[in-house]
Scaffold this motif. Structure first.
Motif, PDB file in Angstrom:
ATOM      1  N   ILE A 275      -6.072  59.640  -3.506  1.00  0.00           N
ATOM      2  CA  ILE A 275      -5.712  58.666  -2.474  1.00  0.00           C
ATOM      3  C   ILE A 275      -4.231  58.762  -2.128  1.00  0.00           C
ATOM      4  O   ILE A 275      -3.835  58.606  -0.960  1.00  0.00           O
ATOM      5  N   MET A 276      -3.409  59.054  -3.132  1.00  0.00           N
ATOM      6  CA  MET A 276      -1.960  59.129  -2.938  1.00  0.00           C
ATOM      7  C   MET A 276      -1.502  60.524  -2.502  1.00  0.00           C
ATOM      8  O   MET A 276      -0.321  60.861  -2.623  1.00  0.00           O
ATOM      9  N   GLY A 277      -2.434  61.317  -2.012  1.00  0.00           N
ATOM     10  CA  GLY A 277      -2.079  62.619  -1.457  1.00  0.00           C
ATOM     11  C   GLY A 277      -1.663  63.647  -2.477  1.00  0.00           C
ATOM     12  O   GLY A 277      -0.912  64.574  -2.175  1.00  0.00           O
ATOM     13  N   GLY A 278      -2.173  63.497  -3.712  1.00  0.00           N
ATOM     14  CA  GLY A 278      -1.856  64.451  -4.758  1.00  0.00           C
ATOM     15  C   GLY A 278      -0.718  64.033  -5.663  1.00  0.00           C
ATOM     16  O   GLY A 278      -0.441  64.703  -6.666  1.00  0.00           O
ATOM     17  N   ARG A 279      -0.041  62.927  -5.322  1.00  0.00           N
ATOM     18  CA  ARG A 279       1.051  62.433  -6.167  1.00  0.00           C
ATOM     19  C   ARG A 279       0.473  61.620  -7.327  1.00  0.00           C
ATOM     20  O   ARG A 279      -0.408  60.788  -7.131  1.00  0.00           O
ATOM     21  N   LYS A 280       0.979  61.864  -8.515  1.00  0.00           N
ATOM     22  CA  LYS A 280       0.495  61.150  -9.689  1.00  0.00           C
ATOM     23  C   LYS A 280       0.922  59.685  -9.602  1.00  0.00           C
ATOM     24  O   LYS A 280       2.106  59.381  -9.423  1.00  0.00           O
ATOM     25  N   PRO A 281      -0.021  58.744  -9.738  1.00  0.00           N
ATOM     26  CA  PRO A 281       0.342  57.327  -9.649  1.00  0.00           C
ATOM     27  C   PRO A 281       1.130  56.882 -10.880  1.00  0.00           C
ATOM     28  O   PRO A 281       0.966  57.445 -11.967  1.00  0.00           O
ATOM     29  N   PRO A 282       2.000  55.878 -10.728  1.00  0.00           N
ATOM     30  CA  PRO A 282       2.750  55.371 -11.879  1.00  0.00           C
ATOM     31  C   PRO A 282       1.802  54.864 -12.968  1.00  0.00           C
ATOM     32  O   PRO A 282       0.763  54.260 -12.678  1.00  0.00           O
ATOM     33  N   ALA A 283       2.183  55.091 -14.216  1.00  0.00           N
ATOM     34  CA  ALA A 283       1.331  54.722 -15.348  1.00  0.00           C
ATOM     35  C   ALA A 283       0.941  53.241 -15.353  1.00  0.00           C
ATOM     36  O   ALA A 283      -0.231  52.915 -15.602  1.00  0.00           O
TER      37      ALA A 283
END
Length: 308
Positions: A31-39
């Motif tokens: 959903i975030m375009g491949g960016r790892k979401p914050p923990a």
């Protein structure tokens, strides 16, 4: 004689949902375009999915919808194959398109589960389909039926679920129940740019109000995203604050913007909004989503059939 014609395809489309707690982080990453979401955000979302059963029901409900549409449409003269494709989890749209070609489908309808046209959804679906077709050189022609927010049978199905929910209130006070129609918020800039989403939402509500004679109702929004700029409002919680301050007692949330259950109905409404209402002393109920109801399957089948 059996059917010998080439099968026609129907592709049901949604953003998708994680099918396990382990899938929550990669789903969010997509959903975030491949960016790892914050923990901390992952931890919070995993807990929300845990509270609604450890996964999203959306993939399974979509599979059931597809099966029911096939049962409704298939005849001895024409076979329809109904598929599921999602943007952010399995089955991914790209993989489903490959399966469709393998099944001999060359003509298909791409049908979003939302009756309302919004660039952020419909545009993303179209881009995913066209990108996959071009990359894999797939001989697959698609028709996009557009919005169906005013389909008479959709309005009937919504009215049925609204009436059933009102039955849960005391008959003495039922006519005073406050109805909140809830839908996903979008940035105001999208609407200003010509997105028909809000106008179509209001059109569905107008048809539903005309059919049911509702008097105590308003439209509110939920599941707002981040970023800059104003989003559609008011939020559902703000409306409940106002109703409680006015001395209102009974509130019914109707998820008019969501045809099928997922995190935004099962957590955002059934947990977060319900808890907010309880803190205000409000008697809270939620109308059911359409999911696999017979009339909703009729609507999806009719929209698809008329698009060929």
């Amino acid at each position: 004689m059996g059917c010998t014609s080439q099968p026609k395809g129907i592709l049901l489309l949604s953003f998708g949902g994680p099918d396990s707690l382990a899938a929550v982080e990669p789903f969010m990453t997509s959903i975030m375009g491949g960016r790892k979401p914050p923990a901390p955000l992952v931890v919070r979302m995993v807990e929300r999915y845990r509270l609604i059963g450890g996964k999203s029901p959306l993939p399974e409900v979509m599979r059931q919808q597809a099966q029911l549409i096939e049962q409704e449409l298939n005849t001895e003269r024409q076979t329809y194959r109904c598929y599921v494709g999602t943007l952010h989890w399995h089955p991914l749209i790209k993989d489903t398109l490959v399966n469709m070609v393998q099944d001999g489908v060359s003509e298909a309808v791409a049908l979003s589960l939302s009756p309302y046209v919004a660039g952020v959804t419909n545009g993303a679906y179209t881009e995913a389909i066209e990108s996959a077709r071009a990359e894999l050189d797939l001989p697959l022609k698609f028709t996009f039926p557009g919005s169906w927010y005013d389909h008479p049978l959709l309005i009937e199905a919504l009215a049925d679920n609204l009436s059933a929910a009102l039955e849960r209130f005391d008959p003495v006070s039922r006519s005073a129940v406050e109805i909140i129609f809830s839908a996903h918020s979008l940035p105001q800039a999208h609407i200003a740019g010509g997105d028909p989403y809000l106008t179509q939402l209001e059109g569905s509500i107008a048809a539903l109000v005309a059919k049911t004679g509702l008097k105590n109702w308003q439209l509110a929004f939920q599941s707002k995203g981040g970023g800059h700029g104003e989003w559609l409002g008011p939020e559902v919680e703000a409306v409940m604050d106002k109703l409680a301050a006015q001395g209102k007692k009974d509130v019914l949330v109707v998820p008019i913007g969501f045809t099928t259950d997922h995190i935004e109905t099962l957590y955002d409404i059934d947990v977060a909004q319900k808890n907010h209402a309880a803190a205000l002393g409000l008697n809270f109920q939620r109308a059911a989503a359409l999911n696999t109801s017979a009339k909703f399957i009729h609507v999806l089948s009719d929209v698809a059939l008329n698009a060929f």
